[in-house]
Write an enzyme that holds these catalytic residues in place. Structure first.
Site, PDB file in Angstrom:
ATOM      1  N   ILE A   1       0.838  -1.211   0.000  1.00  0.00           N
ATOM      2  CA  ILE A   1       0.000   0.000   0.000  1.00  0.00           C
ATOM      3  C   ILE A   1       0.872   1.259   0.000  1.00  0.00           C
ATOM      4  CG2 ILE A   1      -1.860   1.250   1.194  1.00  0.00           C
ATOM      5  CD1 ILE A   1      -2.631  -1.451   2.527  1.00  0.00           C
TER       6      ILE A   1
ATOM      7  N   ASP B   1      11.906   2.486   4.883  1.00  0.00           N
ATOM      8  CA  ASP B   1      11.453   1.088   4.940  1.00  0.00           C
ATOM      9  C   ASP B   1      12.670   0.232   5.275  1.00  0.00           C
ATOM     10  OD1 ASP B   1       8.780  -0.440   3.313  1.00  0.00           O
ATOM     11  OD2 ASP B   1      10.464  -1.639   4.064  1.00  0.00           O
TER      12      ASP B   1
ATOM     13  N   ALA C   1       4.806  -1.524   9.240  1.00  0.00           N
ATOM     14  CA  ALA C   1       4.200  -2.334  10.301  1.00  0.00           C
ATOM     15  C   ALA C   1       4.500  -3.804  10.080  1.00  0.00           C
ATOM     16  CB  ALA C   1       2.676  -2.140  10.312  1.00  0.00           C
TER      17      ALA C   1
ATOM     18  N   TYR D   1      -1.945  -8.251  16.855  1.00  0.00           N
ATOM     19  CA  TYR D   1      -1.869  -7.273  15.762  1.00  0.00           C
ATOM     20  C   TYR D   1      -2.936  -6.187  15.931  1.00  0.00           C
ATOM     21  CZ  TYR D   1      -2.737  -5.326  11.080  1.00  0.00           C
ATOM     22  OH  TYR D   1      -2.960  -4.467  10.036  1.00  0.00           O
TER      23      TYR D   1
ATOM     24  N   PHE E   1     -11.046 -21.808   3.179  1.00  0.00           N
ATOM     25  CA  PHE E   1     -11.128 -22.361   4.543  1.00  0.00           C
ATOM     26  C   PHE E   1     -12.555 -22.239   5.057  1.00  0.00           C
ATOM     27  CE2 PHE E   1      -6.743 -21.180   3.847  1.00  0.00           C
ATOM     28  CZ  PHE E   1      -6.090 -22.331   4.272  1.00  0.00           C
TER      29      PHE E   1
END
Ligand SMILES: NC(=O)c1ccc[n+]([C@@H]2O[C@H](COP(=O)([O-])OP(=O)(O)OC[C@H]3O[C@@H](n4cnc5c(N)ncnc54)[C@H](O)[C@@H]3O)[C@@H](O)[C@H]2O)c1
Length: 320
Positions: free
Chosen positions: A13, A32, A75, A143, A203
């Site tokens: 993103i 980064d 993150a 998270y 799933f």
């Protein structure tokens, strides 16, 4: 020229966010550590610094350069990794954010910080979607807890230190440059599987819904949160904006739509339900529409076609 720092700008993103600022005539610096980001995602016109958001180098950078805006995307993004190692998750997602905010506070910077949060995991399973910003938060993973904690810190820095910030809470973001190997990103995973002529694994029964939002629309939302007038600071949610389509799409329907968009037929295989997986998650984004002038402009079918075309070109060795 206004200056923006994009943390996590070598990621999925963040690289699109950097593109939008460049298109609008901003000077862009990217930070980064390349833990999951890729050098090829960094736009040529951006200045790139390979440093961690937890480091003193980051603090030095925001002290030395007067950024008008910091968009904070760096993150640890993998829910399962956060469960396996919550300390690492909190170090990057909470302490990294605090490192940034403390450096800006010490420098008495007037920078606006746009924090990228989640509109899925944050609201947990106890609300009935669509989730509104003010709904109770019930984060169920480290998270989600780290994202919510960072939002609380931003609200604190606003109230106590008069610092300017907004939080954008994304639905399930998909599009070109997403990593098909991570946990996040069923669209990227499905595209990869189709191109390898492998079945698509679903799933559970595939009825679980998510709010799939195209990355170009998300990057524009970050830009608007960085540049538009914001409501008064106040409680946690005062400057938080859900960014999604308002629609939940089931995984089964997503698989069908992707096959249509790609013009291929893929085999579907079902695997046992994953414990702890949310059943339904989609957000109401009226606040972003009303206050930021943001609405999604790319339909799911259009976005899936663009995304598949990008993956297909990549497999063919063509760089986009
Ligand atoms: N993808 C989604 O659907 C989604 C949904 C909600 C929120 N978000 C948030 O959006 C942001 C961007 O996510 P993404 O999907 O582009 O993931 P991504 O993994 O592609 O991007 C994260 C970037 O941060 C970098 N990074 C990680 N730790 C770092 C550190 N310590 N210092 C500097 N850089 C570091 C990585 O190398 C990577 O380039 C994240 O904050 C994520 O939590 C994403």
């Amino acid at each position: 020229m206004p200056k923006v720092l994009v943390t996590g700008g070598a990621g999925f993103i963040g690289s699109h966010v950097a593109d939008v600022f460049l298109e609008n005539g901003w000077e862009v610096t990217i930070v980064d550590d390349l833990s999951s980001g890729k050098p090829e995602n960094v736009p040529a016109a951006a200045d790139f610094q390979q440093i961690s958001v937890t480091s003193s180098e980051l603090a030095r950078l925001v002290t030395q350069t007067r950024f008008d805006v910091v968009t904070h995307l760096a993150a640890q993004i993998d829910v399962r990794k956060s469960v396996a190692d919550p300390i690492n998750d909190a170090t990057i997602n909470i302490l990294g954010t605090l490192n940034l905010m403390e450096a800006l506070r010490a420098a008495r910077a007037t920078t606006r910080v746009v924090f990228t949060s989640t509109g899925g995991a944050l609201y947990g399973d106890f609300n009935t979607p669509p989730n509104y910003e003010t709904y109770p938060k019930d984060p169920e993973s480290p998270y989600a807890i780290s994202k919510l904690s960072a939002e609380y810190y931003l609200a604190y820095f606003g109230r106590v230190h008069n610092m300017d910030s907004a939080a954008v809470r994304f639905g399930n973001v998909y599009g070109p440059r997403q990593d098909p190997h991570g946990e996040a990103g069923v669209v990227a995973i499905f595209c990869g599987r189709i191109l390898e002529s492998k079945p698509l694994t679903i799933f559970g029964d595939g009825s679980q819904t998510r709010d799939y939002v195209y990355v170009g629309d998300v990057a524009r939302a970050v830009y608007l949160a960085a540049t538009e007038a914001l409501p008064e600071r106040g409680r946690l949610d005062a400057r938080a904006f859900n960014i999604g389509t308002g629609k939940g799409t089931s995984v089964v329907d997503l698989a069908k739509l992707l096959q249509q968009a790609a013009g291929v037929k893929a085999r579907i295989e079902f695997a046992p339900h994953r414990p702890g997986e949310q059943q339904d998650s989609f957000v109401n984004a009226d606040k972003a529409r009303d206050l930021l002038g943001w609405t999604p402009s790319v339909t799911l079918s259009q976005g899936l076609a663009r995304t598949f075309a990008w993956f297909e070109q990549r497999v063919g060795g063509v760089t986009v």
